[in-house]
Design an enzyme around this catalytic site. Sequence first.
Site, PDB file in Angstrom:
ATOM      1  N   ASN A 196      -1.414  41.760 104.807  1.00 37.54           N
ATOM      2  CA  ASN A 196      -1.690  42.808 104.084  1.00 37.54           C
ATOM      3  C   ASN A 196      -3.046  43.025 103.830  1.00 37.54           C
ATOM      4  O   ASN A 196      -3.379  44.108 103.175  1.00 37.54           O
ATOM      5  CB  ASN A 196      -0.596  43.081 102.789  1.00 37.54           C
ATOM      6  N   ARG A 254     -14.362  20.613  84.855  1.00 41.75           N
ATOM      7  CA  ARG A 254     -13.512  21.898  85.042  1.00 41.75           C
ATOM      8  C   ARG A 254     -12.099  21.462  84.686  1.00 41.75           C
ATOM      9  O   ARG A 254     -11.285  20.417  85.208  1.00 41.75           O
ATOM     10  CB  ARG A 254     -13.418  22.274  86.722  1.00 41.75           C
ATOM     11  N   PRO A 255     -11.350  22.340  83.792  1.00 45.31           N
ATOM     12  CA  PRO A 255     -10.050  21.907  83.274  1.00 45.31           C
ATOM     13  C   PRO A 255      -9.090  22.005  84.616  1.00 45.31           C
ATOM     14  O   PRO A 255      -9.294  22.629  85.398  1.00 45.31           O
ATOM     15  CB  PRO A 255      -9.709  23.129  82.528  1.00 45.31           C
ATOM     16  N   TYR A 313      -8.601  32.807 105.904  1.00 46.15           N
ATOM     17  CA  TYR A 313      -9.477  31.554 106.326  1.00 46.15           C
ATOM     18  C   TYR A 313      -8.722  30.639 107.325  1.00 46.15           C
ATOM     19  O   TYR A 313      -9.025  30.462 108.452  1.00 46.15           O
ATOM     20  CB  TYR A 313      -9.849  31.011 105.008  1.00 46.15           C
ATOM     21  N   ILE A 314      -7.532  30.342 106.872  1.00 44.79           N
ATOM     22  CA  ILE A 314      -6.835  29.179 107.677  1.00 44.79           C
ATOM     23  C   ILE A 314      -6.221  30.017 108.921  1.00 44.79           C
ATOM     24  O   ILE A 314      -6.234  29.303 109.827  1.00 44.79           O
ATOM     25  CB  ILE A 314      -5.890  28.343 106.837  1.00 44.79           C
ATOM     26  N   LYS A 341       3.650  26.028  95.038  1.00 41.63           N
ATOM     27  CA  LYS A 341       3.917  25.423  96.137  1.00 41.63           C
ATOM     28  C   LYS A 341       4.855  24.205  96.142  1.00 41.63           C
ATOM     29  O   LYS A 341       5.768  24.240  97.063  1.00 41.63           O
ATOM     30  CB  LYS A 341       2.260  24.674  96.526  1.00 41.63           C
ATOM     31  N   SER A 362       0.324  22.122 100.105  1.00 40.39           N
ATOM     32  CA  SER A 362      -1.194  21.781  99.386  1.00 40.39           C
ATOM     33  C   SER A 362      -1.165  20.447  98.971  1.00 40.39           C
ATOM     34  O   SER A 362      -0.184  19.846  98.268  1.00 40.39           O
ATOM     35  CB  SER A 362      -1.667  22.799  98.494  1.00 40.39           C
ATOM     36  N   TYR A 406      -0.390  28.044  90.343  1.00 41.90           N
ATOM     37  CA  TYR A 406      -0.409  28.164  91.850  1.00 41.90           C
ATOM     38  C   TYR A 406       0.039  26.687  92.205  1.00 41.90           C
ATOM     39  O   TYR A 406       0.901  27.031  93.254  1.00 41.90           O
ATOM     40  CB  TYR A 406      -2.099  28.125  92.091  1.00 41.90           C
ATOM     41  N   TYR A 445      -1.982  20.353 103.007  1.00 45.67           N
ATOM     42  CA  TYR A 445      -3.440  20.304 103.324  1.00 45.67           C
ATOM     43  C   TYR A 445      -4.227  19.802 102.309  1.00 45.67           C
ATOM     44  O   TYR A 445      -3.746  20.134 100.988  1.00 45.67           O
ATOM     45  CB  TYR A 445      -3.981  21.751 103.309  1.00 45.67           C
TER      46      TYR A 445
HETATM   47  C1  UD1 Z   1      -8.934  23.607  94.656  1.00 47.31           C
HETATM   48  C2  UD1 Z   1      -7.473  23.637  93.889  1.00 47.31           C
HETATM   49  C3  UD1 Z   1      -6.476  23.329  94.587  1.00 47.31           C
HETATM   50  C4  UD1 Z   1      -6.270  24.094  96.057  1.00 47.31           C
HETATM   51  C5  UD1 Z   1      -7.545  23.988  96.588  1.00 47.31           C
HETATM   52  C6  UD1 Z   1      -7.561  24.758  97.850  1.00 47.31           C
HETATM   53  C7  UD1 Z   1      -8.311  23.560  91.547  1.00 47.31           C
HETATM   54  C8  UD1 Z   1      -8.347  22.592  90.152  1.00 47.31           C
HETATM   55  N1  UD1 Z   1      -7.813  23.072  92.489  1.00 47.31           N
HETATM   56  O1  UD1 Z   1      -9.012  22.339  94.960  1.00 47.31           O
HETATM   57  O2  UD1 Z   1      -5.083  23.428  93.830  1.00 47.31           O
HETATM   58  O3  UD1 Z   1      -5.151  23.709  96.689  1.00 47.31           O
HETATM   59  O4  UD1 Z   1      -8.653  24.164  95.897  1.00 47.31           O
HETATM   60  O5  UD1 Z   1      -8.630  24.712  98.592  1.00 47.31           O
HETATM   61  O6  UD1 Z   1      -8.790  24.533  91.417  1.00 47.31           O
HETATM   62  N2  UD1 Z   1     -16.648  21.468  92.462  1.00 47.31           N
HETATM   63  C9  UD1 Z   1     -17.754  21.691  91.613  1.00 47.31           C
HETATM   64  N3  UD1 Z   1     -18.449  22.706  91.382  1.00 47.31           N
HETATM   65  C10 UD1 Z   1     -18.015  23.904  92.108  1.00 47.31           C
HETATM   66  C11 UD1 Z   1     -16.686  23.832  92.735  1.00 47.31           C
HETATM   67  C12 UD1 Z   1     -16.298  22.678  92.808  1.00 47.31           C
HETATM   68  O7  UD1 Z   1     -18.392  20.468  91.143  1.00 47.31           O
HETATM   69  O8  UD1 Z   1     -18.521  24.880  91.892  1.00 47.31           O
HETATM   70  C13 UD1 Z   1     -15.844  20.291  92.607  1.00 47.31           C
HETATM   71  C14 UD1 Z   1     -14.683  20.172  91.835  1.00 47.31           C
HETATM   72  O9  UD1 Z   1     -14.819  19.702  90.681  1.00 47.31           O
HETATM   73  C15 UD1 Z   1     -13.847  19.105  92.621  1.00 47.31           C
HETATM   74  C16 UD1 Z   1     -14.567  19.347  94.160  1.00 47.31           C
HETATM   75  O10 UD1 Z   1     -15.738  19.871  93.985  1.00 47.31           O
HETATM   76  O11 UD1 Z   1     -14.460  17.637  92.383  1.00 47.31           O
HETATM   77  C17 UD1 Z   1     -13.873  20.316  95.098  1.00 47.31           C
HETATM   78  O12 UD1 Z   1     -13.529  21.273  94.357  1.00 47.31           O
HETATM   79  P1  UD1 Z   1     -12.690  22.510  94.940  1.00 47.31           P
HETATM   80  O13 UD1 Z   1     -13.387  23.057  96.327  1.00 47.31           O
HETATM   81  O14 UD1 Z   1     -12.422  23.646  94.189  1.00 47.31           O
HETATM   82  O15 UD1 Z   1     -11.237  22.087  95.392  1.00 47.31           O
HETATM   83  P2  UD1 Z   1     -10.092  21.232  94.766  1.00 47.31           P
HETATM   84  O16 UD1 Z   1     -10.436  21.328  92.937  1.00 47.31           O
HETATM   85  O17 UD1 Z   1     -10.007  19.943  95.125  1.00 47.31           O
END
Ligand code: UD1
Length: 368
Positions: free
Chosen positions: A53, A319-320, A32-33, A180, A152, A176, A204
Amino acid sequence: MPLVAFAHILFHLYKKVSHQAPRILLTGGAGYIGSHTFVKLREAGIEPVILDNFANSHPAVVDRLAQITGAPVLLERGDVLDQPFVEDVLRRHAPAGVIHLAGDKAVGESVAQPLKYFRSNIGGAISLLQAMEAVYLPVGALGAPLLVFSSSATVYGDPATVPITEDFPRGHTDPYGHTKLVIEEMLDAVRAAQPAWRIGVLRYFNPAGAHPSALIGEDPNGTPANLMPYLTQVAIGRLPHLRVFGGDYPTPDGTGVRDYIHIQDLADGHVVALRALQRTGESFTVNLGTGRGYSVLDVVKAFVDATGRPVPYRIVDRRPGDVAQCYADPSRAKALLGWEARHTLEQMCADAWRWQQRNPQGYATGAA
Ligand code: UD1
Protein backbone atom coordinates in the site's frame (compact mmCIF):
# COMPACT_ATOMS: atom_id res chain seq x y z
CA MET A 1 -20.22 -29.30 -13.14
CA PRO A 2 -20.75 -25.69 -12.03
CA LEU A 3 -19.32 -23.13 -14.42
CA VAL A 4 -16.98 -21.65 -11.79
CA ALA A 5 -15.36 -25.04 -11.08
CA PHE A 6 -14.99 -25.67 -14.82
CA ALA A 7 -13.32 -22.28 -15.28
CA HIS A 8 -11.01 -23.11 -12.39
CA ILE A 9 -9.90 -26.38 -14.01
CA LEU A 10 -9.37 -24.65 -17.35
CA PHE A 11 -7.26 -22.01 -15.62
CA HIS A 12 -5.04 -24.65 -14.01
CA LEU A 13 -4.67 -26.54 -17.27
CA TYR A 14 -3.65 -23.30 -18.94
CA LYS A 15 -1.08 -22.66 -16.23
CA LYS A 16 0.36 -26.14 -16.66
CA VAL A 17 0.79 -25.88 -20.40
CA SER A 18 1.91 -22.28 -20.54
CA HIS A 19 5.52 -22.09 -19.40
CA GLN A 20 4.66 -19.42 -16.90
CA ALA A 21 7.04 -19.03 -13.97
CA PRO A 22 5.43 -20.07 -10.67
CA ARG A 23 4.12 -17.08 -8.75
CA ILE A 24 4.67 -16.01 -5.17
CA LEU A 25 2.76 -13.27 -3.38
CA LEU A 26 5.19 -10.83 -1.75
CA THR A 27 3.40 -8.60 0.77
CA GLY A 28 5.39 -5.48 1.57
CA GLY A 29 7.32 -6.17 -1.63
CA ALA A 30 8.11 -2.49 -2.23
CA GLY A 31 9.91 -2.08 1.10
CA TYR A 32 13.59 -2.42 1.92
CA ILE A 33 13.62 -6.18 2.48
CA GLY A 34 10.82 -6.82 -0.01
CA SER A 35 12.50 -5.08 -2.94
CA HIS A 36 15.76 -7.00 -2.53
CA THR A 37 13.82 -10.24 -2.09
CA PHE A 38 11.89 -9.47 -5.28
CA VAL A 39 15.13 -9.38 -7.29
CA LYS A 40 16.42 -12.64 -5.78
CA LEU A 41 13.11 -14.39 -6.49
CA ARG A 42 13.19 -13.33 -10.13
CA GLU A 43 16.79 -14.47 -10.44
CA ALA A 44 15.60 -17.85 -9.12
CA GLY A 45 12.92 -18.13 -11.84
CA ILE A 46 10.02 -17.31 -9.52
CA GLU A 47 7.56 -14.55 -10.44
CA PRO A 48 6.78 -12.36 -7.42
CA VAL A 49 3.52 -10.43 -7.24
CA ILE A 50 3.98 -7.39 -5.01
CA LEU A 51 1.14 -6.47 -2.66
CA ASP A 52 1.90 -3.10 -1.10
CA ASN A 53 0.00 0.00 0.00
CA PHE A 54 3.14 2.21 -0.11
CA ALA A 55 2.43 3.40 3.44
CA ASN A 56 6.13 3.08 4.24
CA SER A 57 7.66 2.60 0.80
CA HIS A 58 7.96 4.60 -2.41
CA PRO A 59 6.20 3.80 -5.72
CA ALA A 60 9.47 4.62 -7.55
CA VAL A 61 10.74 1.25 -6.29
CA VAL A 62 8.58 -0.50 -8.88
CA ASP A 63 10.36 1.09 -11.85
CA ARG A 64 13.73 0.43 -10.27
CA LEU A 65 12.85 -3.26 -9.91
CA ALA A 66 11.82 -3.42 -13.56
CA GLN A 67 15.13 -1.76 -14.47
CA ILE A 68 17.22 -4.23 -12.47
CA THR A 69 15.38 -7.35 -13.63
CA GLY A 70 14.56 -6.25 -17.18
CA ALA A 71 10.83 -7.04 -17.06
CA PRO A 72 7.62 -5.34 -15.89
CA VAL A 73 6.59 -5.84 -12.28
CA LEU A 74 3.31 -7.43 -11.19
CA LEU A 75 1.87 -5.06 -8.61
CA GLU A 76 -1.33 -5.19 -6.55
CA ARG A 77 -1.71 -1.88 -4.79
CA GLY A 78 -3.72 -2.31 -1.62
CA ASP A 79 -3.78 -3.13 2.05
CA VAL A 80 -3.13 -6.52 3.58
CA LEU A 81 -5.80 -5.64 6.17
CA ASP A 82 -8.39 -5.70 3.39
CA GLN A 83 -9.19 -9.42 3.48
CA PRO A 84 -11.58 -9.54 0.47
CA PHE A 85 -8.90 -7.76 -1.58
CA VAL A 86 -6.21 -10.24 -0.48
CA GLU A 87 -8.52 -13.18 -1.29
CA ASP A 88 -9.19 -11.74 -4.72
CA VAL A 89 -5.46 -11.28 -5.35
CA LEU A 90 -4.78 -14.88 -4.30
CA ARG A 91 -7.53 -16.24 -6.56
CA ARG A 92 -6.37 -14.23 -9.57
CA HIS A 93 -2.66 -15.04 -9.30
CA ALA A 94 -2.91 -18.50 -7.69
CA PRO A 95 0.56 -18.15 -6.12
CA ALA A 96 2.42 -21.24 -4.94
CA GLY A 97 2.97 -19.45 -1.63
CA VAL A 98 3.14 -16.16 0.22
CA ILE A 99 6.10 -14.27 1.67
CA HIS A 100 4.64 -11.94 4.28
CA LEU A 101 6.74 -8.85 4.98
CA ALA A 102 4.08 -6.12 5.14
CA GLY A 103 3.89 -4.36 8.49
CA ASP A 104 5.06 -1.46 10.62
CA LYS A 105 8.54 -1.65 12.15
CA ALA A 106 9.49 1.54 13.98
CA VAL A 107 10.13 0.62 17.60
CA GLY A 108 9.79 4.18 18.97
CA GLU A 109 6.52 4.77 17.13
CA SER A 110 5.19 1.45 18.45
CA VAL A 111 5.79 2.64 22.02
CA ALA A 112 3.87 5.88 21.30
CA GLN A 113 1.11 4.24 19.24
CA PRO A 114 0.80 0.61 20.31
CA LEU A 115 -2.70 0.16 18.88
CA LYS A 116 -1.52 1.16 15.42
CA TYR A 117 1.00 -1.69 15.62
CA PHE A 118 -1.39 -4.26 17.02
CA ARG A 119 -3.82 -3.41 14.24
CA SER A 120 -1.40 -3.27 11.31
CA ASN A 121 0.91 -6.14 12.22
CA ILE A 122 -1.34 -8.58 14.09
CA GLY A 123 -4.50 -7.53 12.20
CA GLY A 124 -2.61 -7.77 8.90
CA ALA A 125 -1.41 -11.28 9.68
CA ILE A 126 -4.92 -12.43 10.67
CA SER A 127 -6.37 -10.98 7.48
CA LEU A 128 -3.74 -12.69 5.32
CA LEU A 129 -4.02 -16.05 7.11
CA GLN A 130 -7.81 -16.05 6.84
CA ALA A 131 -7.64 -15.14 3.16
CA MET A 132 -5.15 -17.98 2.62
CA GLU A 133 -7.40 -20.39 4.57
CA ALA A 134 -10.34 -19.47 2.37
CA VAL A 135 -8.42 -19.87 -0.87
CA TYR A 136 -6.08 -22.80 -0.16
CA LEU A 137 -7.70 -25.05 2.42
CA PRO A 138 -10.94 -26.21 0.76
CA VAL A 139 -10.50 -29.67 -0.78
CA GLY A 140 -9.56 -29.42 -4.42
CA ALA A 141 -8.43 -25.81 -4.07
CA LEU A 142 -4.96 -24.53 -4.85
CA GLY A 143 -3.13 -26.91 -2.51
CA ALA A 144 -1.55 -26.75 0.94
CA PRO A 145 -0.99 -23.17 2.12
CA LEU A 146 2.67 -22.14 2.20
CA LEU A 147 3.90 -19.09 4.09
CA VAL A 148 7.27 -17.50 4.79
CA PHE A 149 6.98 -14.99 7.63
CA SER A 150 9.36 -12.16 8.44
CA SER A 151 9.99 -12.34 12.16
CA SER A 152 12.82 -10.71 14.05
CA ALA A 153 15.53 -11.32 16.61
CA THR A 154 13.43 -8.95 18.70
CA VAL A 155 11.37 -12.03 19.74
CA TYR A 156 14.32 -13.04 21.97
CA GLY A 157 13.71 -9.94 24.12
CA ASP A 158 16.79 -9.41 26.28
CA PRO A 159 18.69 -12.68 25.70
CA ALA A 160 20.45 -14.21 28.73
CA THR A 161 23.51 -15.14 26.65
CA VAL A 162 24.88 -14.96 23.10
CA PRO A 163 25.00 -16.43 20.51
CA ILE A 164 21.25 -17.00 20.34
CA THR A 165 19.76 -20.29 19.17
CA GLU A 166 16.16 -20.68 18.03
CA ASP A 167 15.12 -22.51 21.19
CA PHE A 168 15.95 -19.56 23.47
CA PRO A 169 12.88 -18.34 25.38
CA ARG A 170 10.82 -15.76 23.55
CA GLY A 171 10.04 -12.32 24.96
CA HIS A 172 9.62 -8.71 23.96
CA THR A 173 10.78 -5.28 25.04
CA ASP A 174 8.36 -3.04 23.10
CA PRO A 175 4.97 -3.22 21.29
CA TYR A 176 6.61 -3.78 17.88
CA GLY A 177 8.46 -6.83 19.24
CA HIS A 178 5.26 -7.92 20.97
CA THR A 179 3.44 -8.01 17.61
CA LYS A 180 6.15 -10.25 16.09
CA LEU A 181 5.89 -12.59 19.08
CA VAL A 182 2.08 -12.75 18.93
CA ILE A 183 2.21 -13.52 15.20
CA GLU A 184 4.72 -16.33 15.80
CA GLU A 185 2.38 -17.74 18.47
CA MET A 186 -0.58 -17.44 16.10
CA LEU A 187 1.35 -19.35 13.46
CA ASP A 188 2.15 -22.08 16.04
CA ALA A 189 -1.58 -22.40 16.77
CA VAL A 190 -2.58 -22.42 13.10
CA ARG A 191 -0.05 -25.15 12.35
CA ALA A 192 -1.25 -27.21 15.31
CA ALA A 193 -4.88 -26.92 14.24
CA GLN A 194 -4.28 -27.47 10.54
CA PRO A 195 -1.16 -29.54 9.77
CA ALA A 196 -1.52 -28.88 6.04
CA TRP A 197 0.12 -25.47 6.58
CA ARG A 198 3.79 -25.22 5.64
CA ILE A 199 5.29 -22.26 7.47
CA GLY A 200 8.83 -20.92 7.51
CA VAL A 201 9.55 -18.34 10.21
CA LEU A 202 12.65 -16.23 9.55
CA ARG A 203 14.10 -14.34 12.50
CA TYR A 204 16.14 -11.53 11.01
CA PHE A 205 19.04 -9.95 12.83
CA ASN A 206 20.16 -6.46 11.64
CA PRO A 207 19.80 -6.02 7.85
CA ALA A 208 22.15 -3.49 6.24
CA GLY A 209 23.55 -2.57 2.82
CA ALA A 210 21.90 -2.31 -0.58
CA HIS A 211 21.74 -3.92 -4.01
CA PRO A 212 25.10 -3.48 -5.82
CA SER A 213 23.35 -1.49 -8.59
CA ALA A 214 22.44 1.18 -5.99
CA LEU A 215 19.02 1.33 -7.65
CA ILE A 216 17.30 0.02 -4.52
CA GLY A 217 18.22 0.46 -0.87
CA GLU A 218 16.96 1.53 2.54
CA ASP A 219 14.95 4.76 2.51
CA PRO A 220 13.51 5.39 5.97
CA ASN A 221 10.84 8.04 6.56
CA GLY A 222 12.20 11.00 8.52
CA THR A 223 15.27 10.71 10.72
CA PRO A 224 16.53 7.13 10.64
CA ALA A 225 16.18 5.11 13.84
CA ASN A 226 18.61 2.38 12.76
CA LEU A 227 22.37 2.62 12.81
CA MET A 228 23.40 2.11 9.16
CA PRO A 229 21.04 4.63 7.52
CA TYR A 230 21.88 7.12 10.27
CA LEU A 231 25.59 6.64 9.55
CA THR A 232 25.18 7.16 5.80
CA GLN A 233 23.15 10.33 6.39
CA VAL A 234 25.88 11.69 8.66
CA ALA A 235 28.51 10.82 6.04
CA ILE A 236 26.57 12.66 3.32
CA GLY A 237 26.01 15.69 5.52
CA ARG A 238 22.26 15.42 6.13
CA LEU A 239 22.87 14.88 9.85
CA PRO A 240 25.66 16.53 11.89
CA HIS A 241 27.00 13.59 13.88
CA LEU A 242 26.20 10.07 15.01
CA ARG A 243 24.93 9.65 18.55
CA VAL A 244 26.32 6.40 19.92
CA PHE A 245 23.72 5.17 22.37
CA GLY A 246 25.65 4.09 25.47
CA GLY A 247 29.37 3.60 26.06
CA ASP A 248 29.08 1.60 29.28
CA TYR A 249 27.64 -1.74 28.17
CA PRO A 250 29.41 -4.93 29.31
CA THR A 251 30.94 -5.36 25.83
CA PRO A 252 34.60 -5.11 24.71
CA ASP A 253 34.41 -1.36 23.90
CA GLY A 254 31.31 -0.49 25.94
CA THR A 255 29.00 0.02 22.91
CA GLY A 256 26.12 -2.25 21.85
CA VAL A 257 26.92 -5.39 19.85
CA ARG A 258 24.70 -6.60 16.97
CA ASP A 259 24.70 -9.11 14.14
CA TYR A 260 24.61 -7.08 10.89
CA ILE A 261 23.59 -9.06 7.84
CA HIS A 262 23.84 -7.91 4.23
CA ILE A 263 20.41 -7.36 2.69
CA GLN A 264 21.45 -9.54 -0.27
CA ASP A 265 22.13 -12.48 2.05
CA LEU A 266 18.85 -11.86 3.85
CA ALA A 267 16.97 -11.76 0.53
CA ASP A 268 18.61 -15.04 -0.48
CA GLY A 269 17.37 -16.54 2.77
CA HIS A 270 13.77 -16.04 1.58
CA VAL A 271 14.36 -17.91 -1.66
CA VAL A 272 16.00 -20.88 0.06
CA ALA A 273 13.28 -20.92 2.74
CA LEU A 274 10.61 -21.07 0.06
CA ARG A 275 12.41 -23.84 -1.80
CA ALA A 276 12.85 -25.86 1.40
CA LEU A 277 9.14 -25.61 2.26
CA GLN A 278 8.21 -26.71 -1.24
CA ARG A 279 10.72 -29.55 -1.23
CA THR A 280 10.15 -31.01 2.23
CA GLY A 281 6.72 -29.78 3.32
CA GLU A 282 8.24 -29.35 6.79
CA SER A 283 7.70 -26.13 8.73
CA PHE A 284 10.65 -24.47 10.48
CA THR A 285 11.91 -21.45 12.39
CA VAL A 286 15.43 -20.18 11.70
CA ASN A 287 17.71 -17.29 12.59
CA LEU A 288 19.05 -15.31 9.64
CA GLY A 289 22.26 -13.75 10.91
CA THR A 290 25.98 -14.07 10.36
CA GLY A 291 26.92 -15.35 13.81
CA ARG A 292 29.33 -12.43 14.27
CA GLY A 293 28.76 -9.55 16.66
CA TYR A 294 30.05 -6.05 15.92
CA SER A 295 29.94 -3.06 18.26
CA VAL A 296 28.69 0.37 17.19
CA LEU A 297 32.30 1.59 17.11
CA ASP A 298 33.32 -1.45 15.00
CA VAL A 299 30.65 -0.42 12.48
CA VAL A 300 31.84 3.20 12.47
CA LYS A 301 35.41 2.03 11.84
CA ALA A 302 34.36 -0.40 9.07
CA PHE A 303 32.33 2.38 7.46
CA VAL A 304 35.22 4.86 7.52
CA ASP A 305 37.59 2.19 6.15
CA ALA A 306 35.20 1.16 3.37
CA THR A 307 34.16 4.65 2.27
CA GLY A 308 36.97 6.99 3.24
CA ARG A 309 34.37 9.33 4.74
CA PRO A 310 34.82 10.84 8.20
CA VAL A 311 32.01 10.06 10.64
CA PRO A 312 31.90 12.40 13.64
CA TYR A 313 30.25 10.78 16.64
CA ARG A 314 29.43 11.44 20.28
CA ILE A 315 28.76 8.88 22.94
CA VAL A 316 25.44 9.71 24.62
CA ASP A 317 23.09 7.96 27.07
CA ARG A 318 21.80 4.47 26.39
CA ARG A 319 18.62 4.25 24.29
CA PRO A 320 15.77 2.84 26.40
CA GLY A 321 14.93 -0.74 25.47
CA ASP A 322 18.33 -1.51 23.90
CA VAL A 323 20.11 -4.71 24.88
CA ALA A 324 23.90 -5.00 25.29
CA GLN A 325 24.50 -7.85 22.84
CA CYS A 326 22.43 -9.67 20.27
CA TYR A 327 23.88 -12.03 17.69
CA ALA A 328 22.78 -15.27 16.13
CA ASP A 329 23.85 -18.82 16.17
CA PRO A 330 23.04 -19.35 12.48
CA SER A 331 23.83 -23.10 12.39
CA ARG A 332 20.22 -24.26 12.06
CA ALA A 333 19.71 -22.24 8.87
CA LYS A 334 22.85 -23.83 7.45
CA ALA A 335 21.82 -27.36 8.43
CA LEU A 336 18.19 -27.07 7.32
CA LEU A 337 18.41 -24.73 4.35
CA GLY A 338 22.06 -24.88 3.32
CA TRP A 339 22.05 -21.10 3.77
CA GLU A 340 24.77 -18.95 5.25
CA ALA A 341 25.64 -15.27 5.02
CA ARG A 342 28.48 -14.48 2.62
CA HIS A 343 28.95 -10.71 2.70
CA THR A 344 31.23 -8.84 5.09
CA LEU A 345 30.49 -5.77 7.19
CA GLU A 346 32.77 -3.76 4.86
CA GLN A 347 30.56 -4.76 1.89
CA MET A 348 27.44 -3.68 3.80
CA CYS A 349 29.05 -0.30 4.48
CA ALA A 350 30.29 0.16 0.89
CA ASP A 351 26.90 -0.80 -0.62
CA ALA A 352 24.90 1.33 1.84
CA TRP A 353 27.18 4.26 1.04
CA ARG A 354 26.90 3.79 -2.75
CA TRP A 355 23.10 3.78 -2.42
CA GLN A 356 23.18 6.92 -0.27
CA GLN A 357 25.53 8.76 -2.65
CA ARG A 358 23.51 7.97 -5.76
CA ASN A 359 20.21 8.70 -4.02
CA PRO A 360 21.00 11.49 -1.54
CA GLN A 361 17.30 12.04 -0.80
CA GLY A 362 16.29 8.40 -1.14
CA TYR A 363 13.71 7.52 -3.79
CA ALA A 364 12.05 10.94 -3.71
CA THR A 365 14.63 12.74 -5.83
CA GLY A 366 17.15 9.99 -6.41
CA ALA A 367 19.57 10.60 -9.24
CA ALA A 368 20.09 6.94 -10.18
C1 UD1 B 1 16.17 -2.28 16.06
C2 UD1 B 1 14.96 -2.58 16.89
C3 UD1 B 1 14.54 -4.01 16.61
C4 UD1 B 1 14.22 -4.16 15.12
C5 UD1 B 1 15.42 -3.74 14.30
C6 UD1 B 1 15.03 -3.67 12.85
C7 UD1 B 1 15.22 -1.14 18.86
C8 UD1 B 1 15.39 -1.09 20.33
N1 UD1 B 1 15.26 -2.36 18.30
O1 UD1 B 1 17.20 -3.18 16.42
O2 UD1 B 1 13.40 -4.33 17.36
O3 UD1 B 1 13.89 -5.51 14.83
O4 UD1 B 1 15.87 -2.44 14.68
O5 UD1 B 1 16.12 -3.38 12.06
O6 UD1 B 1 15.04 -0.12 18.21
N2 UD1 B 1 22.67 2.92 17.53
C9 UD1 B 1 23.38 4.06 17.86
N3 UD1 B 1 22.99 5.24 17.29
C10 UD1 B 1 21.96 5.35 16.41
C11 UD1 B 1 21.24 4.17 16.07
C12 UD1 B 1 21.62 2.95 16.67
O7 UD1 B 1 24.32 4.02 18.66
O8 UD1 B 1 21.65 6.44 15.93
C13 UD1 B 1 23.09 1.62 18.12
C14 UD1 B 1 22.04 0.95 18.97
O9 UD1 B 1 22.11 1.38 20.29
C15 UD1 B 1 22.42 -0.53 18.78
C16 UD1 B 1 22.98 -0.59 17.37
O10 UD1 B 1 23.36 0.74 17.05
O11 UD1 B 1 23.44 -0.89 19.66
C17 UD1 B 1 21.96 -1.06 16.34
O12 UD1 B 1 20.79 -0.27 16.46
P1 UD1 B 1 19.58 -0.36 15.41
O13 UD1 B 1 20.10 -0.25 14.03
O14 UD1 B 1 18.54 0.62 15.84
O15 UD1 B 1 19.07 -1.86 15.57
P2 UD1 B 1 18.57 -2.62 16.90
O16 UD1 B 1 18.38 -1.71 18.03
O17 UD1 B 1 19.48 -3.78 17.11
